[in-house]
Write a protein that holds these residues in place. Structure first.
Motif, PDB file in Angstrom:
ATOM      1  N   LEU A  53      27.730  32.910  76.853  1.00 48.73           N
ATOM      2  CA  LEU A  53      29.023  33.078  77.348  1.00 48.73           C
ATOM      3  C   LEU A  53      29.386  34.567  77.408  1.00 48.73           C
ATOM      4  CD1 LEU A  53      31.537  31.573  78.580  1.00 48.73           C
ATOM      5  CD2 LEU A  53      32.671  31.971  76.114  1.00 48.73           C
ATOM      6  N   LEU A  57      30.935  36.834  80.646  1.00 51.73           N
ATOM      7  CA  LEU A  57      32.077  37.307  80.605  1.00 51.73           C
ATOM      8  C   LEU A  57      31.651  38.727  80.880  1.00 51.73           C
ATOM      9  CD1 LEU A  57      33.859  35.930  77.328  1.00 51.73           C
ATOM     10  CD2 LEU A  57      34.200  35.169  79.789  1.00 51.73           C
TER      11      LEU A  57
ATOM     12  N   LEU C  61      43.629  38.328  80.561  1.00 51.85           N
ATOM     13  CA  LEU C  61      42.320  38.640  81.017  1.00 51.85           C
ATOM     14  C   LEU C  61      42.403  39.423  82.149  1.00 51.85           C
ATOM     15  CD1 LEU C  61      39.130  38.369  80.443  1.00 51.85           C
ATOM     16  CD2 LEU C  61      39.392  36.372  82.378  1.00 51.85           C
ATOM     17  N   ARG C  73      39.608  46.108  77.625  1.00 51.56           N
ATOM     18  CA  ARG C  73      38.857  45.162  78.168  1.00 51.56           C
ATOM     19  C   ARG C  73      37.824  44.327  77.179  1.00 51.56           C
ATOM     20  NH1 ARG C  73      35.196  47.024  83.021  1.00 51.56           N
ATOM     21  NH2 ARG C  73      33.744  47.210  81.182  1.00 51.56           N
ATOM     22  N   GLU C  74      37.181  45.223  76.487  1.00 50.94           N
ATOM     23  CA  GLU C  74      36.130  44.744  75.563  1.00 50.94           C
ATOM     24  C   GLU C  74      36.851  43.864  74.512  1.00 50.94           C
ATOM     25  OE1 GLU C  74      32.818  43.792  74.040  1.00 50.94           O
ATOM     26  OE2 GLU C  74      32.964  45.025  75.948  1.00 50.94           O
ATOM     27  N   ARG C  75      37.744  44.268  73.853  1.00 46.74           N
ATOM     28  CA  ARG C  75      38.620  43.231  72.995  1.00 46.74           C
ATOM     29  C   ARG C  75      38.951  42.034  73.572  1.00 46.74           C
ATOM     30  NH1 ARG C  75      43.603  42.014  71.892  1.00 46.74           N
ATOM     31  NH2 ARG C  75      44.580  43.180  73.463  1.00 46.74           N
ATOM     32  N   VAL C  76      39.531  42.093  74.800  1.00 46.17           N
ATOM     33  CA  VAL C  76      39.854  40.868  75.210  1.00 46.17           C
ATOM     34  C   VAL C  76      38.482  39.881  75.635  1.00 46.17           C
ATOM     35  CG1 VAL C  76      40.872  39.852  77.504  1.00 46.17           C
ATOM     36  CG2 VAL C  76      41.938  41.520  76.308  1.00 46.17           C
ATOM     37  N   LEU C  77      37.568  40.435  76.071  1.00 47.61           N
ATOM     38  CA  LEU C  77      36.309  39.487  76.110  1.00 47.61           C
ATOM     39  C   LEU C  77      35.868  39.056  74.774  1.00 47.61           C
ATOM     40  CD1 LEU C  77      34.382  41.741  79.112  1.00 47.61           C
ATOM     41  CD2 LEU C  77      36.178  39.758  79.435  1.00 47.61           C
ATOM     42  N   LEU C  78      35.935  39.985  73.857  1.00 45.08           N
ATOM     43  CA  LEU C  78      35.320  39.419  72.555  1.00 45.08           C
ATOM     44  C   LEU C  78      36.136  38.624  71.954  1.00 45.08           C
ATOM     45  CD1 LEU C  78      33.445  40.045  70.088  1.00 45.08           C
ATOM     46  CD2 LEU C  78      35.294  41.826  69.132  1.00 45.08           C
ATOM     47  N   GLU C  79      37.734  38.307  71.996  1.00 44.05           N
ATOM     48  CA  GLU C  79      38.271  37.402  71.439  1.00 44.05           C
ATOM     49  C   GLU C  79      37.929  36.166  72.174  1.00 44.05           C
ATOM     50  OE1 GLU C  79      42.430  40.085  70.885  1.00 44.05           O
ATOM     51  OE2 GLU C  79      42.026  38.770  72.868  1.00 44.05           O
ATOM     52  N   ILE C  80      37.813  35.997  73.614  1.00 44.53           N
ATOM     53  CA  ILE C  80      37.438  34.927  74.277  1.00 44.53           C
ATOM     54  C   ILE C  80      36.283  34.287  73.660  1.00 44.53           C
ATOM     55  CG2 ILE C  80      36.880  33.766  76.469  1.00 44.53           C
ATOM     56  CD1 ILE C  80      38.817  35.820  77.621  1.00 44.53           C
ATOM     57  N   THR C  81      35.309  35.047  73.554  1.00 49.49           N
ATOM     58  CA  THR C  81      34.023  34.705  73.027  1.00 49.49           C
ATOM     59  C   THR C  81      34.225  34.133  71.521  1.00 49.49           C
ATOM     60  OG1 THR C  81      32.863  36.509  73.943  1.00 49.49           O
ATOM     61  CG2 THR C  81      31.468  35.370  72.214  1.00 49.49           C
ATOM     62  N   GLU C  82      34.971  34.740  70.688  1.00 47.32           N
ATOM     63  CA  GLU C  82      35.315  34.247  69.511  1.00 47.32           C
ATOM     64  C   GLU C  82      36.012  32.880  69.334  1.00 47.32           C
ATOM     65  OE1 GLU C  82      35.677  38.419  67.096  1.00 47.32           O
ATOM     66  OE2 GLU C  82      37.527  37.567  67.676  1.00 47.32           O
TER      67      GLU C  82
ATOM     68  N   TYR D  30      50.812  36.099  71.153  1.00 44.10           N
ATOM     69  CA  TYR D  30      49.645  36.318  71.974  1.00 44.10           C
ATOM     70  C   TYR D  30      48.683  35.125  72.035  1.00 44.10           C
ATOM     71  CZ  TYR D  30      45.403  38.728  73.466  1.00 44.10           C
ATOM     72  OH  TYR D  30      44.225  39.136  74.195  1.00 44.10           O
ATOM     73  N   ILE D  32      45.623  34.061  72.299  1.00 50.05           N
ATOM     74  CA  ILE D  32      44.430  34.179  71.467  1.00 50.05           C
ATOM     75  C   ILE D  32      45.083  33.763  69.975  1.00 50.05           C
ATOM     76  CG2 ILE D  32      42.640  35.292  70.513  1.00 50.05           C
ATOM     77  CD1 ILE D  32      41.957  34.471  73.349  1.00 50.05           C
ATOM     78  N   ARG D  36      44.006  30.513  67.810  1.00 50.16           N
ATOM     79  CA  ARG D  36      43.374  30.424  66.514  1.00 50.16           C
ATOM     80  C   ARG D  36      44.288  29.622  65.537  1.00 50.16           C
ATOM     81  NH1 ARG D  36      42.296  36.728  67.093  1.00 50.16           N
ATOM     82  NH2 ARG D  36      40.113  36.550  67.649  1.00 50.16           N
TER      83      ARG D  36
END
Lengths: 90, 90, 90, 90
Positions: A53, A57, C61, C73-82, D30, D32, D36
């Protein structure tokens, strides 16, 4: 993209793990130990799905969101929602 | 006891399914389709674990509860609690 | 964005459901029935999380991916992964 | 039996946590972070279910297995199998 080589390597390990579970059943291992090993395989599969995933992304999603086709974008966002929903159930 | 032959058969199907997932990765299949197939394998593994637990309850558990050893009984009840707890996390 | 009013409404229903579970415990209801009701609350919470994620994908997103800040952008994609990874565990 | 007082206490904490989630939604927190917190509530509910099952195994299950009624015993074993299966899905 997710790293194909690493994903395949991890899937092969999970597959070998699952063959080990079959041997446990054949050798009449203790039920609880078998269940624990199956749960360990599932935990590995969760990690593999998460890595795939993450790759998705960073590739398809970005392309779809930056692209010109609102239907394509909508499709990609819906799919992510769906696999998230399914993840809460397996 | 759970039916060993059927359990092994189901595990072989899950293993074959997992090899199919490897092929999908090698052939560069769409990420979301790969994740869905992994989730399907996990769902099959859930069913297999449930059948094994069912067999365990009808054999080892009954023996332990009817038996004379309170430590053994306690151990068996604790293990069931543990695999239940783990099941909520995989 | 997810529909705040609907989300709050669904959360209130889940909260009422959870108070019902407390009453069951107080009235010494059958353990298995209590566990089943807790599982029903969790299933509702899964649906709520999914709706919130869906809203997030369609707002934050998209903004982050179309925006100029690669770190954001990286932060938002990482959060979704998490949250996907966490979803496989709760 | 599970400790009723402690179970109710833990359910009240989960309920308060869920009210906190409602406030987050109202205050436009937020997405996310909201997800959580919902996942944290679900994790608490998993622990509560596990404690209730543990109590059930040490009381009703033992009574049913040692008892004279095979139908009653079968019912109790089936229920445990069912909540285990459901646990893999929520």
């Amino acid at each position: 993209m997710h790293d194909h080589k690493e994903t395949i390597q991890r899937l092969k390990i999970a597959e070998g793990h699952l063959r080990g579970v079959q041997r446990m059943v054949e050798e009449d291992a203790y039920c609880i130990d078998i269940i624990r090993q199956i749960q360990a395989v599932q935990s590995s599969l969760n990690k593999i799905s998460t890595r795939i995933l993450e790759g998705h992304l960073h590739s398809c999603l970005i392309t779809a969101v930056k692209g010109d086709d609102p239907n394509e974008r909508e499709r990609v966002l819906l799919e992510i929602t769906e696999v998230f929903e399914a993840a809460t159930k397996v």
